[in-house]
Write a protein that holds these residues in place. Structure first.
Motif, PDB file in Angstrom:
ATOM      1  N   TYR A  73       0.807  -1.227   0.000  1.00 46.29           N
ATOM      2  CA  TYR A  73       0.000   0.000   0.000  1.00 46.29           C
ATOM      3  C   TYR A  73       0.835   1.270   0.000  1.00 46.29           C
ATOM      4  N   TRP A  74       1.982   1.246   0.712  1.00 42.62           N
ATOM      5  CA  TRP A  74       2.776   2.452   0.870  1.00 42.62           C
ATOM      6  C   TRP A  74       3.709   2.694  -0.301  1.00 42.62           C
ATOM      7  N   ASP A  75       3.796   1.762  -1.216  1.00 35.98           N
ATOM      8  CA  ASP A  75       4.829   1.831  -2.243  1.00 35.98           C
ATOM      9  C   ASP A  75       4.210   1.912  -3.636  1.00 35.98           C
ATOM     10  N   PHE A  76       3.281   2.838  -3.830  1.00 40.70           N
ATOM     11  CA  PHE A  76       2.626   3.007  -5.113  1.00 40.70           C
ATOM     12  C   PHE A  76       3.574   3.631  -6.137  1.00 40.70           C
ATOM     13  N   THR A  77       3.591   3.073  -7.341  1.00 43.12           N
ATOM     14  CA  THR A  77       4.326   3.633  -8.466  1.00 43.12           C
ATOM     15  C   THR A  77       3.398   3.675  -9.667  1.00 43.12           C
ATOM     16  N   PHE A  78       3.288   4.831 -10.285  1.00 43.94           N
ATOM     17  CA  PHE A  78       2.416   4.963 -11.444  1.00 43.94           C
ATOM     18  C   PHE A  78       3.140   4.483 -12.691  1.00 43.94           C
ATOM     19  N   SER A  79       2.454   3.647 -13.480  1.00 42.90           N
ATOM     20  CA  SER A  79       3.043   3.095 -14.695  1.00 42.90           C
ATOM     21  C   SER A  79       2.058   3.296 -15.852  1.00 42.90           C
ATOM     22  N   THR A 207      -2.067  15.564 -28.225  1.00 39.70           N
ATOM     23  CA  THR A 207      -1.009  14.621 -27.885  1.00 39.70           C
ATOM     24  C   THR A 207      -1.620  13.293 -27.470  1.00 39.70           C
ATOM     25  N   ARG A 208      -0.800  12.285 -27.337  1.00 40.08           N
ATOM     26  CA  ARG A 208      -1.264  10.942 -27.026  1.00 40.08           C
ATOM     27  C   ARG A 208      -1.688  10.832 -25.568  1.00 40.08           C
ATOM     28  N   GLY A 209      -2.772  10.095 -25.303  1.00 39.68           N
ATOM     29  CA  GLY A 209      -3.227   9.860 -23.946  1.00 39.68           C
ATOM     30  C   GLY A 209      -2.635   8.591 -23.358  1.00 39.68           C
ATOM     31  N   TYR A 210      -3.017   8.285 -22.117  1.00 43.68           N
ATOM     32  CA  TYR A 210      -2.476   7.131 -21.409  1.00 43.68           C
ATOM     33  C   TYR A 210      -3.429   6.757 -20.279  1.00 43.68           C
ATOM     34  N   LYS A 211      -3.195   5.601 -19.682  1.00 44.15           N
ATOM     35  CA  LYS A 211      -4.003   5.133 -18.560  1.00 44.15           C
ATOM     36  C   LYS A 211      -3.100   4.466 -17.535  1.00 44.15           C
ATOM     37  N   GLY A 212      -3.642   4.293 -16.326  1.00 47.70           N
ATOM     38  CA  GLY A 212      -2.883   3.639 -15.278  1.00 47.70           C
ATOM     39  C   GLY A 212      -3.747   3.417 -14.054  1.00 47.70           C
ATOM     40  N   VAL A 213      -3.157   2.789 -13.054  1.00 48.28           N
ATOM     41  CA  VAL A 213      -3.846   2.485 -11.803  1.00 48.28           C
ATOM     42  C   VAL A 213      -3.215   3.303 -10.687  1.00 48.28           C
ATOM     43  N   THR A 214      -4.059   3.916  -9.852  1.00 46.53           N
ATOM     44  CA  THR A 214      -3.601   4.694  -8.702  1.00 46.53           C
ATOM     45  C   THR A 214      -4.268   4.154  -7.442  1.00 46.53           C
ATOM     46  N   PRO A 215      -3.819   4.564  -6.260  1.00 43.63           N
ATOM     47  CA  PRO A 215      -4.535   4.165  -5.035  1.00 43.63           C
ATOM     48  C   PRO A 215      -5.957   4.698  -4.979  1.00 43.63           C
ATOM     49  N   LYS A 218      -8.822   3.418 -11.077  1.00 46.07           N
ATOM     50  CA  LYS A 218      -8.257   3.429 -12.426  1.00 46.07           C
ATOM     51  C   LYS A 218      -8.486   4.798 -13.059  1.00 46.07           C
ATOM     52  N   TRP A 219      -7.523   5.214 -13.883  1.00 47.87           N
ATOM     53  CA  TRP A 219      -7.501   6.590 -14.382  1.00 47.87           C
ATOM     54  C   TRP A 219      -6.989   6.580 -15.813  1.00 47.87           C
ATOM     55  N   ALA A 220      -7.754   7.172 -16.712  1.00 46.01           N
ATOM     56  CA  ALA A 220      -7.327   7.328 -18.100  1.00 46.01           C
ATOM     57  C   ALA A 220      -7.317   8.808 -18.440  1.00 46.01           C
ATOM     58  N   HIS A 249     -10.883  10.322 -17.270  1.00 46.52           N
ATOM     59  CA  HIS A 249     -11.967   9.408 -16.897  1.00 46.52           C
ATOM     60  C   HIS A 249     -11.467   8.541 -15.754  1.00 46.52           C
ATOM     61  N   ASN A 250     -12.227   8.496 -14.673  1.00 45.35           N
ATOM     62  CA  ASN A 250     -11.897   7.658 -13.518  1.00 45.35           C
ATOM     63  C   ASN A 250     -12.977   6.601 -13.342  1.00 45.35           C
ATOM     64  N   TRP A 251     -12.575   5.387 -12.945  1.00 42.71           N
ATOM     65  CA  TRP A 251     -13.539   4.339 -12.647  1.00 42.71           C
ATOM     66  C   TRP A 251     -12.948   3.383 -11.624  1.00 42.71           C
ATOM     67  N   GLU A 252     -13.801   2.473 -11.147  1.00 41.97           N
ATOM     68  CA  GLU A 252     -13.430   1.576 -10.049  1.00 41.97           C
ATOM     69  C   GLU A 252     -12.915   2.368  -8.852  1.00 41.97           C
ATOM     70  N   VAL A 253     -13.545   3.504  -8.611  1.00 42.55           N
ATOM     71  CA  VAL A 253     -13.238   4.301  -7.419  1.00 42.55           C
ATOM     72  C   VAL A 253     -14.202   3.847  -6.329  1.00 42.55           C
ATOM     73  N   THR A 254     -13.700   3.124  -5.337  1.00 40.79           N
ATOM     74  CA  THR A 254     -14.527   2.568  -4.274  1.00 40.79           C
ATOM     75  C   THR A 254     -14.239   3.281  -2.967  1.00 40.79           C
TER      76      THR A 254
END
Length: 393
Positions: A73-79, A207-215, A218-220, A249-254
Motif C-alpha cells: 500500500y505504501w509503495d505506489f508507483t504509477f506506470s 497529444t497521445r493519452g495514457y491510462k494507469g492504476v492509482t490508489p 483506475k484513471w485514463a 476518466h476515472n472508474w473503479e473508485v470505491t
C-alpha cells in the motif's frame, strides 16, 4: 424514486465507516478567516509554511523507510500505458470484485477571453445498478465562479455505451468521443444544457493519452491537452470561445480510496509540453507523487516517483480547513529538468456527498521552465487544479 433513495442510502452507509470523520458541511465561498489570514498575518508571522514543511519532511522519512520494508500500500508507483478509445467507455461495477463504485468523465478548458469551464458526468453504482447520475457545469470568469449547476438524473434517463465514449441523458447526447478518420485526432463533442446556462464544446487532442492504476482507482487521461472551440451561454448571452482543454476518466473508485487522506491534481502547459501531475496523499504528511510529460503531436514519458520533489505552501484556513494555496514542483533527471511554481488565483469550494468529502478547485498561475533534452521552454500559464480531501487529518 423510493427505490433509488434506498439504494443511495445503502451506498452512503457503505462509505460511512471510512469517511465519516471527514464531515464538514460549511460551504462558504471565501470565509472571513481566509481573508483575515491573507498577507502579513498571525499565521504568516508564525511561519506556518516552514513548520509544516519541516514536519512533513520528517514524516516523509518515516514512510520512505516503511515503503522500503513493504512493497504494498505504501509503495505506489504509477506506470502509464497506451489507451484505446474503449477505455473511455462506461465500465460499470463488477460485482465479482466490488459491491459499489463511482465512475466519472471530466472535462475542463481555459479560454483566451477570460472565461473557463468545467463539465462532468458522475455515476454512482451499487450491486450492478447505476443508482444515481449527476451532471454538472461550472463556468468561471476572471478565474472566479459565476455559475454552478448540478442536475441529478435517474437510471431511466441515462445511457452510456460500454464500447465507445458516448453518453446520453434524457436522450440528449452529452458526450461523444471518436477518432477523426481524416486526421487521426482524438476528438470529443460535449453538450451540457443546464437550463439558463449551457456549454457546447469541441475538443481536438494535441497529444497521445495514457491510462494507469492509482490508489484512488483506475484513471485514463484521454486528452492531456486539447484545442477547444465552441460556445457558452451564460449571463444571458452566447459567447464564442476557444482555448486549451483537458479530459480524463476515472472508474473503479470505491470506498477504499478513502483510506487515503486525499489527493492533489493538476496540469501545466508550456508551448510544446503538458505536465500532468498528482500527489496521492496517504496521510496529510505523506504523498505519493506522479508526473507524466506529454509532447504536442508526440508521445509521453513517465517521471519516476523518486525524481519528483513536490512541496505545498501558502497555507490558509479556507472554509474552516487548512489548505495550501501554492505548489512547487522540481524534477531533475538525465533528460528532463522542471522547475515550476503554482500560485492560487482563486478557489472554488464544493463539499461532496453532503460534506462527507471536501473538494477545492483552483485556478492556478504557473511560472517556471521545463527542459526536455536540449529544448527549454518557459512556463507562464493559468490552469485548473484540485484538492480532494476525504478526512480531516
Amino acid at each position: 424514486m423510493r427505490r433509488v433513495t434506498i439504494l443511495l442510502t445503502i451506498f452512503l452507509l457503505l462509505s460511512m465507516p471510512l469517511v465519516s470523520m471527514g464531515v464538514e458541511s460549511f460551504s462558504i465561498k471565501r470565509s472571513f478567516l481566509e481573508k483575515e489570514i491573507d498577507g502579513s498575518t498571525l499565521l504568516s508571522k508564525l511561519n506556518l509554511d516552514g513548520v509544516f514543511c519541516n514536519f512533513q519532511k520528517k514524516i516523509r522519512s518515516f514512510y520512505i523507510n516503511k515503503a522500503d520494508d513493504d512493497d504494498g500500500y505504501w509503495d505506489f508507483t504509477f506506470s502509464p500505458e497506451d489507451i484505446e478509445l474503449e477505455d473511455d467507455a462506461f465500465h460499470r461495477v463488477d460485482v465479482s470484485s466490488s459491491s459499489h463504485f463511482t465512475e466519472w468523465w471530466y472535462f475542463d478548458a481555459i479560454f483566451d477571453n477570460g472565461y473557463s469551464a468545467q463539465a462532468a458526468v458522475r455515476v454512482m453504482s451499487l450491486l450492478d445498478q447505476d443508482i444515481i447520475i449527476f451532471s454538472r457545469l461550472d463556468i468561471y470568469k476572471g478565474n472566479q465562479l459565476i455559475s454552478h449547476k448540478q442536475h441529478k438524473h435517474f437510471l431511466e434517463d441515462f445511457y452510456a455505451s460500454t464500447s465507445v465514449p458516448w453518453v446520453l441523458i434524457n436522450k440528449n447526447e452529452i458526450i461523444r468521443g471518436y477518432i477523426d478518420r481524416d486526421t487521426g485526432d482524438w476528438t470529443y463533442d460535449i453538450s451540457f444544457d443546464m437550463g439558463d446556462v449551457s456549454a457546447d464544446l469541441h475538443f481536438v487532442g494535441c497529444t497521445r493519452g495514457y491510462k494507469g492504476v492509482t490508489p484512488g482507482g483506475k484513471w485514463a487521461v484521454l486528452l492531456p491537452r486539447a484545442n477547444v472551440t465552441g460556445k457558452l451561454f451564460v449571463e444571458g448571452k452566447e459567447i464564442e470561445v476557444h482555448g486549451i482543454g483537458y479530459h480524463d476518466h476515472n472508474w473503479e473508485v470505491t470506498v477504499e480510496a478513502a483510506l487515503n487522506f486525499g489527493w492533489y491534481w493538476g496540469k501545466i502547459n508550456s508551448d510544446t509540453y503538458t505536465i500532468v501531475w498528482s500527489d496521492i496523499l496517504t496521510t496529510w504528511y505523506w504523498g505519493q507523487p506522479l508526473i507524466v510529460i506529454s509532447e504536442n503531436n508526440g508521445g509521453y514519458q513517465n517521471i519516476e516517483r523518486d525524481d519528483i520533489q513536490l512541496e505545498v505552501g501558502d497555507l490558509r484556513l479556507t472554509n474552516w480547513m487548512l489548505i495550501p494555496h501554492s505548489f512547487d514542483i522540481v524534477v531533475q533527471t538525465e533528460n528532463v529538468s522542471l522547475n515550476v511554481h503554482m500560485q492560487s488565483l482563486d478557489v472554488h469550494y464544493d463539499p461532496l456527498i453532503g460534506g462527507i468529502m471536501n473538494y477545492w478547485r483552483y485556478h492556478m498561475k504557473c511560472t517556471g521552465f521545463i527542459t526536455v533534452g536540449s529544448r527549454t521552454e518557459l512556463i507562464d500559464d493559468v490552469v485548473m487544479a484540485e484538492f480532494l480531501r476525504f478526512r480531516p487529518y
